[in-house]
Design an enzyme around this catalytic site. Structure first.
Site, PDB file in Angstrom:
ATOM      1  N   HIS A 142       0.160  23.344  90.666  1.00 15.12           N
ATOM      2  CA  HIS A 142      -0.281  24.592  91.241  1.00 15.12           C
ATOM      3  C   HIS A 142      -1.544  24.435  92.022  1.00 15.12           C
ATOM      4  CE1 HIS A 142      -0.628  29.010  91.339  1.00 15.12           C
ATOM      5  NE2 HIS A 142       0.781  28.699  91.544  1.00 15.12           N
ATOM      6  N   LYS A 146      -4.295  23.826  95.054  1.00  9.34           N
ATOM      7  CA  LYS A 146      -4.403  24.521  96.100  1.00  9.34           C
ATOM      8  C   LYS A 146      -5.786  23.904  96.908  1.00  9.34           C
ATOM      9  CE  LYS A 146      -1.663  28.224  95.102  1.00  9.34           C
ATOM     10  NZ  LYS A 146      -1.758  28.336  93.609  1.00  9.34           N
ATOM     11  N   ASP A 166     -12.429  13.769 104.467  1.00 10.63           N
ATOM     12  CA  ASP A 166     -13.646  12.794 104.447  1.00 10.63           C
ATOM     13  C   ASP A 166     -14.294  12.317 103.073  1.00 10.63           C
ATOM     14  OD1 ASP A 166     -12.822  11.860 107.180  1.00 10.63           O
ATOM     15  OD2 ASP A 166     -14.232  13.074 107.994  1.00 10.63           O
TER      16      ASP A 166
END
Length: 173
Positions: free
Chosen positions: A112, A114, A119
């Site tokens: 779940h 996100k 870089d």
């Protein structure tokens, strides 16, 4: 977020060919500064790597930005949830077809997270699923952090999950 529908063609064109003259986009959507365009600009700032850990990814606009980075030689890796990667509109197959490395969970429960790491220096995280519904309609938050301690904590989590979801480690009955 929410972000009004907008055209990001100029951003993508500039990222694909820096310094090239821009051609006006024929689509009727307005361009300009929106939450989506700010997110895309942050993603397109990647020069070496983009690590994505996303529950749901169906935004064609964000998928195009990720593919553009991959074509530019940025190493892109994506971890996603197995149940959501095959849903109608998912961009995961398109990204895999483009040659982007994708891994997914093999367990019950959702992957779940996100977040994105640009870089190994910039963390983009929050409640936003990378879907058109979430971008245009939901009340969502996105936090951009360039603090090395926070970035390292998320990078460590990404690497742990990346290795856990390595198909070479799967055991089949």
């Amino acid at each position: 977020f929410p972000s009004r529908p907008c055209c990001i063609e100029a951003l993508l064109a500039e990222a694909a060919e820096p310094g090239a003259p821009t051609r006006p986009c024929p689509c009727p959507l307005p361009s300009g500064d929106t939450a989506l365009s700010r997110l895309v600009r942050r993603l397109l700032s990647a020069r070496r790597s983009l690590d994505l850990c996303l529950f749901s990814f169906s935004s064609p606009q964000l998928a195009r930005a990720v593919q553009l980075l991959h074509r530019r030689g940025v190493r892109v890796r994506l971890v996603t949830d197995a149940q959501y990667m095959g849903l109608h509109g998912s961009q995961i197959g398109r990204l895999r077809h483009a040659g982007i490395q994708v891994r997914h969970d093999q367990h019950s429960g959702y992957m779940h997270h996100k977040f994105a790491i640009v870089d190994r220096r910039m963390l983009i995280t929050g409640s936003l699923n990378w879907t058109t519904q979430a971008i245009q309609n939901n009340r969502e938050n996105v936090l951009v952090v360039e603090d090395a301690d926070y970035v390292k904590a998320f990078q460590d989590e990404f690497e742990r999950i990346w290795e856990e979801y390595n198909p070479a480690n799967y055991s089949f009955l």
